[in-house]
Structures are given as structure tokens and as C-alpha cells.
Design a protein around this motif. Structure first.
Motif, PDB file in Angstrom:
ATOM      1  N   HIS A 102       0.827  -1.078  -0.073  1.00  0.00           N
ATOM      2  CA  HIS A 102       0.032  -0.090  -0.054  1.00  0.00           C
ATOM      3  C   HIS A 102       0.906   1.329  -0.073  1.00  0.00           C
ATOM      4  N   PRO A 147      -1.727   6.120   4.307  1.00  0.00           N
ATOM      5  CA  PRO A 147      -2.716   5.153   3.738  1.00  0.00           C
ATOM      6  C   PRO A 147      -3.835   4.484   4.217  1.00  0.00           C
ATOM      7  N   CYS A 185      -6.391   3.527  -0.976  1.00  0.00           N
ATOM      8  CA  CYS A 185      -5.050   3.799  -1.215  1.00  0.00           C
ATOM      9  C   CYS A 185      -4.486   2.875  -2.342  1.00  0.00           C
ATOM     10  N   LEU A 186      -5.408   1.858  -2.736  1.00  0.00           N
ATOM     11  CA  LEU A 186      -4.961   0.983  -3.957  1.00  0.00           C
ATOM     12  C   LEU A 186      -5.676   1.103  -5.041  1.00  0.00           C
TER      13      LEU A 186
END
Length: 674
Positions: A102, A147, A185-186
Motif C-alpha cells: 500500500h 494510507p 489507497c490501492l
């Protein structure tokens, strides 16, 4: 036997750092049609000797990833991208359940976005100050990225923290939807979108002030455009999608959607937003089509900007590839299989077109007024910035932009036509000025100021404490170009403000001229810049504590060195000069405050304002000859604009609703949660 441990001097550092990321988001990796193209690699320039080295986090000259999870009360171990095992395999492999991946993902996508802006702007990206626009010395070196900052379906840029905060959540159990954890965050799109917010705020600090319906909508629409056009930089992904759409870019899919996983997880049938949704609604003609004047929610209103720019991009792509389709005897959108050779050429053309359109959009930001912007003014900024750098427009890019904005019904104040020549900001008119105008007219307007400014790094040896003071300096290892650039910007801001505030100097004697001459020159500057410098006809204008005169600020003074697609070069100074005036919800109170003058050279302090009404100008100087090319104003004495801003602030759902619920420094927290 002696074994050498140092690397040989001829072995140079790699040119690129390669990091694996999701091209879209984790959901695309578990869907058969998209899994083949979802794993991709971002290439970033290797760190240079004149910037900070990359450290664990990751942390570099621009970004610091801080992985604290407040919901769990713990820090996740930071990833070290310089570890030999990671260098040997392009970073960590894609792993939805690994916090260190991440961290790698947000770092790689954010830095990719930063580099895109720097290429277009012709200068380094610098984040906004802490403590507000008028807080000298408070520039933030690094943008912080968290994140796992929130356990909720949200992600946003925080101007107050100069940070990106990403949330994660588990969607409700709904048939046909994912039930696993969703990490914002991905999402490649969400990270690029939030990074664009941060960069835009650093470039144009007043764009976070909700002073009209377009302001926050512009932030949202522009950030979406950055995320969308970056899709087309991933050539292999574009090639696969072009084959699936038979060569057309006007079909809903991965390339034209924003945040597909987030959209599905929050109950939508597809992506969070589609670039072509508004265009498709217009084409169908079924039912009432949304109009700009009836749309107020920032994301919805921003989609008009997205539709206009993406329509221009698709039109330019179609014009650039029409000959390829003719040569291959193939019609886009048909059921025939697209030849693989043609698909590869189309993917390269789409990527090149997206890169050019994105750079055009980014360059336009420097040509906006410093306050209270609108969509139509952004169109004027795009057209003028492009024409200044690339005078010749054989493929009619500027016409494509103008036509796309016209089709969306986006008004352009001050223009009678959507023709590019009509949309361009005019050069300053000095015909009515008798003291500032010289024989060279605009050329000599700011010669005195330019003599005081710094235009780059020098090795003059004048400052022993400066690592750049001498080419023989022993502090070479301590040189940092971004920190030096920030110092140059702050020096130029102060120098320009001091120059504007000094009395006029007689060129023959070098002594200050008489007060009458100085006042006349100041009044001519007032006319050019749209602010008040000595004239006290609006008692609601805030006063300077130092001078007792109307206060105004030089918010930025930056040097840009741009390069066009055919090698054109343009060196410019971009300065923002702004002023604030007290505004009141009650028009009668506004009129009373404006008349609150004692008539004897003093004035009565007006009551506390309900909102600040701002004016000012963007001044653009061509550094090749010192000529002032553009002065783009929003006048502080514009009564009609004050009436519109008052109506906006007293309306719903925008205006004061945001100020009451989120505070003036956190405009995106509520907008993105909604």
C-alpha cells in the motif's frame, strides 16, 4: 589478497526506478476480462544528487508516507524501496493485504502525478503553505500521505495538514457486490485524484475558497481529468482496451471510468464516475439533460468540466488517427476484429494525445485569475497559455477545446464568441496611462522589479552559509534544489511587494519624486491590477498594520521555463497579487460599512465581516524581453461580483454550509465523504 569493496567510478546509477502497482484497483485483478492488464509498472526518475535520497516510508524530497492506522492504534513497518531484493524485482508484488505494498502504491502513483505536472509547468512542484496563503516562510517541503488514516469510505486532501488521508472500509453485504475490505489507497484513480488536489492547491491557493459554484467543482473536475488522462500513459492497458472497444475511446469502460472498485463497493452499478456519462446522456436525448446552471454538488458540477475536456481529447485523438483507420480500411466501433498492428499504433497515438492534452490543461492553471475562478475563465486560460507557447495550431486543438465547452453550455464571461482569438486574454492596455507607460509601453513596465528578482541558482560566492554560494563550495553534498527554489520564490515575493510599495524614483537624481507623482503612479497600478494601493474609497478593504494603507499581498512569484512539443521555449515570471475586502450577508450593512468614513482623512473601523471578498491579478512577464504579456484581473471594486458572491454564500447546499460543517481549511473532507 585485496578485495575492492567500492563500486567502480564508471558505474552510473540507474536512470529509472521501477515500481509495481495496480493499473486500476484490486477488483480488476479478480475479474477475468481485466486481470490481464491490471498489473503494471511505474517508472520514476532515480533520485538526483541535488535532492534528498529516498528513505524508508517511502520518503523523498516531495513525499513522506506515514503509515499510522488510528483505528488499530499502530504503525505499520515502512517499506525500504532501496532494499536489494526489492530493487531486483521492481518493488513489492501487487498484494492487497500487505501494508508495505500500500505504501509503495501511493508513493509511486503520487510521484508519477508530480512528474507529469513538472513537465507541463516548467518548474518544480511546491506544496501549499501551512497557516494560510499569507504566511511567509511556512512552505511545506513534503506532502504527507497516510494510507490507512480513516476507517470509512472516504479519501481526501487536507489543506490544513498538507496531507492525503486515505480510508478503508468493508462494504455492506449486498448480493453481487464485493464484501472484502476496500482500500482507497490501492485505487490508482483515487491516489492520482487526491495528489492533483494537493498540487492544484499549491499552484492556486485560493481555489479552495468556495466563493462561487465553480470553485470546488473545478477542483473535483480537474482532479478527475488528471486521473483519467493518466490511464492512457499505460500503453499495454490502452492497447487491450482499444481492441475491446474496436478502436473507439467513446465507450464506457476501464479507460473512461474513475474508481471502479469504490463505485461497486458503495452501491453503484459501475465506476464511481464516468467521463462519458454526461456525453452519453446528451447523445441519447431521452428525458431532461442536466444543465450546468441547475447543478450545484461539486462532483456533479465538475462532471461538466470533465465531459468538456474528455470530449476535446477524444476529438483530437479521432482527428490524429483518421488516416490510420483509412489506411487499414477499418471503421471504429464495428464488430470486425481490430488488427493488432493497428491497435498498437492507436494505443501510442492515444497516449501521446493524452499527454499533450494534460499538459495543455496544466499549463492553463498559470493563466487563471488568482481568486474566484470559473469554468469559462479556465477555458480562456487554456487557450491563451497554449497560444503563447505554441502559436501555430494546425490540428486545431484550441478549437476542439472551445467547441467542447460550448456544447456543455459553459458560459465564458467577457467573450462574445467561442473562437480561440476571442477567448484569449488580452494584453495590458496602457493607452490611458501617462506615468507608467514608457516609450516601450508594456516592455518597460516592470523593469525595476525584474532587476531585484532571482531567476535561478547562482554560484556567486556572496553567502558563506549557502551551499550554492560557490562552485568550489565544500557543501556540495548538502545542496538541495527544491529547498533553494523555495527560497528563491520567497525572495521574489518580498522583493516584488517592496518594489510595489516604494515611492517613485527620479531616474536622473535617484531621489524619491514628489508625493503627487507617486500617488498618480500608484493609481495607475491600481487600475492595472484591479486593487487599491493608496485610494481609500472602500473602507471595507483591510488595512496594512505597517503602512496604514490598503493591504495587498504578493502570494507567489514563480519562474517557469516551458517547452512546447516542437522545441518552443517560453521563460516566464508568474505573480499573484491579491487583496481582501469585508463582505456582509446584509446588503444594507454592506452599504453602511462602505460609507463609514469620517471625512477627515480617517475612517471608522467597519464591523466584523461575514465573508472575505477578494480581488487581484495574475501578472505574467515574458523573461526573454521583460515584457508584461498578461494581467488577468478580478477587480476588488466589482459590485456585480460582490452581489453574486453574497448570493452564493447565503444559498444551499454550498457556500456557508461547507464553512459551518468543515471549517475553511478542510473543504474536501465533507465533499468526498458525501
Amino acid at each position: 589478497m585485496v578485495i575492492a569493496t567500492d563500486l567502480p567510478s564508471w558505474l552510473e546509477r540507474p536512470a529509472k526506478r521501477r515500481l509495481r502497482v495496480y493499473a486500476f484497483d484490486p477488483r480488476s485483478s479478480v475479474t477475468l476480462e481485466t486481470a490481464i492488464c491490471n498489473d503494471t509498472v511505474i517508472e520514476l526518475p532515480w533520485e538526483t544528487p541535488w535532492e534528498d535520497a529516498l528513505g524508508p516510508g517511502p520518503c523523498n524530497d516531495y513525499i513522506e508516507v506515514v503509515d499510522y492506522d488510528p483505528a488499530c492504534g499502530l504503525f505499520y513497518a515502512p517499506v525500504d524501496l532501496d532494499h536489494p531484493h526489492l530493487l531486483a524485482q521492481d518493488g513489492l508484488p501487487q498484494a492487497e493485504g500487505q501494508p508495505q505494498f500500500h505504501q509503495q502504491m501511493v508513493f509511486a502513483v503520487a510521484m508519477k502525478t508530480v512528474r507529469v505536472f513538472e513537465r507541463a509547468l516548467g518548474r518544480g512542484v511546491i506544496w501549499a503553505r501551512t497557516g494560510g496563503v499569507n504566511s511567509p516562510g511556512n512552505y511545506v517541503k513534503r506532502l504527507r500521505i497516510y494510507p490507512h488514516a480513516l476507517r470509512e469510505a472516504n479519501a481526501y486532501y487536507s489543506p490544513d495538514k498538507t496531507a492525503l488521508l486515505f480510508g478503508y472500509f468493508k462494504p455492506d453485504e449486498v448480493p453481487g457486490q464485493d464484501s472484502a475490505w476496500v482500500f482507497t489507497c490501492l485505487s490508482h484513480d483515487i491516489v492520482a485524484h487526491e495528489t492533483a488536489h494537493a498540487i492544484l492547491h499549491g499552484l492556486q491557493p485560493r481555489t479552495i475558497d468556495a466563493s462561487n459554484p465553480d470553485m470546488l467543482a473545478f477542483h473535483e473536475g480537474f482532479a478527475d481529468i488528471v486521473a483519467l488522462l493518466q490511464h492512457f500513459t499505460m500503453t499495454e492497458v490502452v492497447e487491450q482496451q482499444i481492441v475491446a472497444s474496436s478502436g473507439s475511446l467513446r465507450a464506457n469502460g476501464l479507460l473512461t471510468g474513475i474508481a471502479a472498485q469504490f463505485g461497486h463497493a458503495t452501491g453503484r452499478a459501475g465506476a464511481l464516475r464516468y467521463a462519458l456519462q454526461l456525453i452519453a446522456d446528451e447523445a441519447r436525448g431521452a428525458g431532461p439533460v442536466r444543465k450546468l446552471e441547475d447543478t450545484t454538488e461539486p462532483h456533479d458540477r465538475g462532471q461538466f468540466l470533465v465531459a468538456a475536456i474528455f470530449d476535446a481529447f477524444a476529438t483530437i485523438y479521432e482527428r490524429r488517427t483518421a488516416d490510420l483507420f483509412r489506411l487499414a480500411d477499418y471503421r471504429p466501433g464495428t464488430s470486425d476484429t481490430l488488427p493488432i498492428e493497428l491497435a498498437r499504433r492507436l494505443a501510442r497515438e492515444a497516449g501521446k494525445t493524452a499527454d499533450q492534452v494534460l499538459r495543455i490543461c496544466v499549463r492553463g492553471l498559470d493563466y487563471l485569475p488568482p481568486v474566484d475562478n470559473s469554468f469559462g475563465e479556465y477555458l480562456r486560460a487554456i487557450v491563451t497559455a497554449d497560444a503563447d507557447l505554441v502559436p501555430d495550431d494546425p490540428l486545431r486543438y484550441r478549437v476542439a477545446f472551445a467547441d467542447a465547452f460550448r456544447k456543455r453550455g459553459i458560459p465564458v464571461p467577457g467573450c462574445i464568441s467561442y473562437a480561440p482569438s476571442s477567448l484569449m486574454w488580452a494584453e495590458p492596455d496602457l493607452s490611458d496611462l501617462t506615468h507608467l507607460a514608457t516609450e516601450n509601453q508594456v516592455t518597460g513596465l516592470m523593469q525595476g522589479a525584474l532587476a531585484r528578482l532571482k531567476f535561478g541558482v547562482t554560484f556567486d560566492g556572496k553567502d558563506d552559509g549557502d551551499a550554492y554560494a560557490s562552485s568550489q563550495s565544500g557543501k556540495v553534498a548538502g545542496r538541495n534544489l527544491r529547498e533553494k527554489a523555495i527560497g528563491i520564490i520567497e525572495h521574489n515575493q518580498v522583493a516584488l511587494w517592496q518594489w510595489l510599495n516604494e515611492p517613485s524614483i527620479d531616474p536622473d537624481t535617484g531621489a524619491p519624486t514628489d508625493e503627487k507623482r507617486s500617488s498618480e503612479i500608484d493609481r495607475e497600478w491600481e487600475s492595472l491590477l484591479g486593487i487599491r494601493m493608496v485610494t481609500d474609497d472602500h473602507p471595507t478593504i483591510a488595512l496594512s498594520e505597517k503602512t496604514g494603507k490598503p493591504a495587498y499581498s504578493v502570494n507567489t512569484a514563480r519562474i517557469a521555463r516551458r517547452q512546447g512539443p516542437d522545441g518552443q521555449e517560453l521563460h516566464q515570471l508568474i505573480a499573484h497579487i491579491t487583496q481582501r475586502r469585508r463582505g456582509y450577508f446584509d446588503k444594507a450593512l454592506q452599504d453602511k460599512a462602505e460609507a463609514a468614513s469620517a471625512g477627515n482623512g480617517t475612517r471608522t473601523e467597519p464591523p466584523a465581516q461575514d465573508f472575505w471578498f477578494r480581488g487581484g491579478a495574475t501578472v505574467i512577464v515574458d523573461l526573454r524581453d521583460g515584457r508584461v504579456r498578461r494581467i488577468i484581473r478580478k477587480r476588488i471594486d466589482d459590485g456585480d461580483r460582490l452581489v453574486r458572491q453574497r448570493a452564493f454564500h447565503t444559498g444551499e447546499p454550498l457556500g456557508m454550509a461547507f464553512a459551518r460543517r468543515t471549517g475553511p481549511r478542510e473543504p474536501f473532507a465533507l465533499v468526498h465523504r458525501a
